[in-house]
Scaffold this motif. Sequence first.
Motif, PDB file in Angstrom:
ATOM      1  N   UNK A  26      -0.823 -14.784  -6.469  1.00 24.74           N
ATOM      2  CA  UNK A  26      -0.426 -14.327  -7.788  1.00 24.74           C
ATOM      3  C   UNK A  26       0.269 -12.989  -7.736  1.00 24.74           C
ATOM      4  N   UNK A  27      -0.027 -12.126  -8.742  1.00 24.93           N
ATOM      5  CA  UNK A  27       0.677 -10.858  -8.887  1.00 24.93           C
ATOM      6  C   UNK A  27      -0.327  -9.710  -9.035  1.00 24.93           C
ATOM      7  N   UNK A  28      -0.010  -8.623  -8.392  1.00 23.22           N
ATOM      8  CA  UNK A  28      -0.926  -7.482  -8.419  1.00 23.22           C
ATOM      9  C   UNK A  28      -0.109  -6.180  -8.492  1.00 23.22           C
ATOM     10  N   UNK A  29      -0.605  -5.208  -9.262  1.00 21.24           N
ATOM     11  CA  UNK A  29       0.010  -3.874  -9.281  1.00 21.24           C
ATOM     12  C   UNK A  29      -1.096  -2.859  -9.015  1.00 21.24           C
ATOM     13  N   UNK A  30      -0.847  -1.916  -8.101  1.00 24.22           N
ATOM     14  CA  UNK A  30      -1.874  -0.947  -7.730  1.00 24.22           C
ATOM     15  C   UNK A  30      -1.548   0.442  -8.283  1.00 24.22           C
ATOM     16  N   UNK A  31      -2.619   1.176  -8.603  1.00 26.90           N
ATOM     17  CA  UNK A  31      -2.511   2.539  -9.115  1.00 26.90           C
ATOM     18  C   UNK A  31      -3.135   3.497  -8.103  1.00 26.90           C
ATOM     19  N   UNK A  32      -2.333   4.478  -7.683  1.00 27.43           N
ATOM     20  CA  UNK A  32      -2.825   5.492  -6.758  1.00 27.43           C
ATOM     21  C   UNK A  32      -2.715   6.859  -7.420  1.00 27.43           C
ATOM     22  N   UNK A  33      -3.462   7.821  -6.911  1.00 24.92           N
ATOM     23  CA  UNK A  33      -3.336   9.174  -7.456  1.00 24.92           C
ATOM     24  C   UNK A  33      -4.411  10.088  -6.920  1.00 24.92           C
ATOM     25  N   UNK A  92      -2.917   2.214   3.931  1.00 23.52           N
ATOM     26  CA  UNK A  92      -1.726   1.776   4.639  1.00 23.52           C
ATOM     27  C   UNK A  92      -1.734   0.256   4.824  1.00 23.52           C
ATOM     28  N   UNK A  93      -2.885  -0.249   5.233  1.00 31.73           N
ATOM     29  CA  UNK A  93      -2.993  -1.698   5.472  1.00 31.73           C
ATOM     30  C   UNK A  93      -2.859  -2.489   4.189  1.00 31.73           C
ATOM     31  N   UNK A  94      -3.545  -2.013   3.139  1.00 33.13           N
ATOM     32  CA  UNK A  94      -3.480  -2.721   1.864  1.00 33.13           C
ATOM     33  C   UNK A  94      -2.028  -2.791   1.387  1.00 33.13           C
ATOM     34  N   UNK A  95      -1.341  -1.643   1.397  1.00 32.65           N
ATOM     35  CA  UNK A  95       0.025  -1.605   0.875  1.00 32.65           C
ATOM     36  C   UNK A  95       0.959  -2.482   1.708  1.00 32.65           C
ATOM     37  N   UNK A  96       0.716  -2.497   2.989  1.00 30.74           N
ATOM     38  CA  UNK A  96       1.611  -3.228   3.862  1.00 30.74           C
ATOM     39  C   UNK A  96       1.350  -4.742   3.873  1.00 30.74           C
ATOM     40  N   UNK A  97       0.080  -5.113   3.791  1.00 30.83           N
ATOM     41  CA  UNK A  97      -0.258  -6.524   4.019  1.00 30.83           C
ATOM     42  C   UNK A  97      -0.446  -7.354   2.765  1.00 30.83           C
ATOM     43  N   UNK A  98      -0.656  -6.718   1.661  1.00 28.50           N
ATOM     44  CA  UNK A  98      -1.016  -7.461   0.457  1.00 28.50           C
ATOM     45  C   UNK A  98       0.204  -8.164  -0.132  1.00 28.50           C
ATOM     46  N   UNK A  99       0.287  -9.428   0.045  1.00 34.07           N
ATOM     47  CA  UNK A  99       1.453 -10.196  -0.385  1.00 34.07           C
ATOM     48  C   UNK A  99       1.602 -10.215  -1.909  1.00 34.07           C
ATOM     49  N   UNK A 100       0.480 -10.279  -2.622  1.00 36.31           N
ATOM     50  CA  UNK A 100       0.564 -10.364  -4.085  1.00 36.31           C
ATOM     51  C   UNK A 100       0.910  -9.020  -4.731  1.00 36.31           C
ATOM     52  N   UNK A 101       0.902  -7.952  -3.935  1.00 36.01           N
ATOM     53  CA  UNK A 101       1.200  -6.624  -4.493  1.00 36.01           C
ATOM     54  C   UNK A 101       2.693  -6.517  -4.793  1.00 36.01           C
ATOM     55  N   UNK A 102       3.014  -6.311  -6.075  1.00 34.78           N
ATOM     56  CA  UNK A 102       4.410  -6.331  -6.511  1.00 34.78           C
ATOM     57  C   UNK A 102       4.941  -4.962  -6.879  1.00 34.78           C
ATOM     58  N   UNK A 103       4.068  -3.976  -6.979  1.00 37.37           N
ATOM     59  CA  UNK A 103       4.534  -2.644  -7.336  1.00 37.37           C
ATOM     60  C   UNK A 103       3.408  -1.642  -7.197  1.00 37.37           C
ATOM     61  N   UNK A 104       3.792  -0.376  -6.972  1.00 38.14           N
ATOM     62  CA  UNK A 104       2.809   0.691  -6.812  1.00 38.14           C
ATOM     63  C   UNK A 104       3.085   1.796  -7.832  1.00 38.14           C
TER      64      UNK A 104
END
Length: 212
Positions: free
Chosen positions: A37-44, A111-123
């Motif tokens: 599916x689709x995922x967007x992550x929030x960092x800060x 680093x791993x999450x951002x690089x490997x997560x296929x459903x991640x569509x934006x940060x």
Amino acid sequence: MSNSRGPADSHATNPQFQRAAFLTAASDLVRTPADSGWEVAFAGRSNAGKSSALNAICHQRGLARTSKTPGRTQQLIFFQLDEERRLVDLPGYGFAKVSLSIKRQWQMLMERYLERRTSLKGLVVVMDIRHPLTEIDQQMIAWGIAAALPLLLLLTKADKLKRGAVDRSLQSVRKAMAAGASTSIEVQPFSAVTRLGLKDTQSQLSAWLDLP
Ligand code: GDP
């Protein structure tokens, strides 16, 4: 029909964000939900205003509070919008007092999450508009770029500055990001208090999440 709504309601919102609900917390990639599916992550950085931004976006007061319960500070918190769409609250960073090994653990997880997560569509990188682009923010942005993720830099607490200062901060962040980035980077002033930038932020998230 008469329209007697208050100012807070004048911001049209996608009702799907209001449906956001806690799904799970994961301290490593093995424990994350299925990568579909689709995922967007929030960092800060801690205290930048990430939880307040998430709560404002989802029109829920206490949604992102979960991330602050002790022991959960190093976890990825997944909120579900529907079966296929998620928002992810990444662990806050910028901790002066934690040990080097915890910092390394955090770096590796991010680093791993951002690089490997296929459903991640934006940060989304949430930064206090009064002091954006700290070294660790830049590290996070660099990982996002390395993972070819489109980025939204949310300059929050904009209500704490006058209009001219908001514009100056916006321009300087845009300028800093203009050089050589290979992914799309949007910069958005935001306030969880006045809801400045809320609609535009929701629009960007809706596009990334392929929301109807
Ligand atoms: P987090 O650690 O990044 O999740 O930060 P929080 O969302 O908990 O916010 C940290 C502090 O900043 C809290 O005292 C919030 O009330 C305050 N804060 C967050 N967003 C805003 C904002 O847009 N405007 C103002 N004035 N304060 C904010």
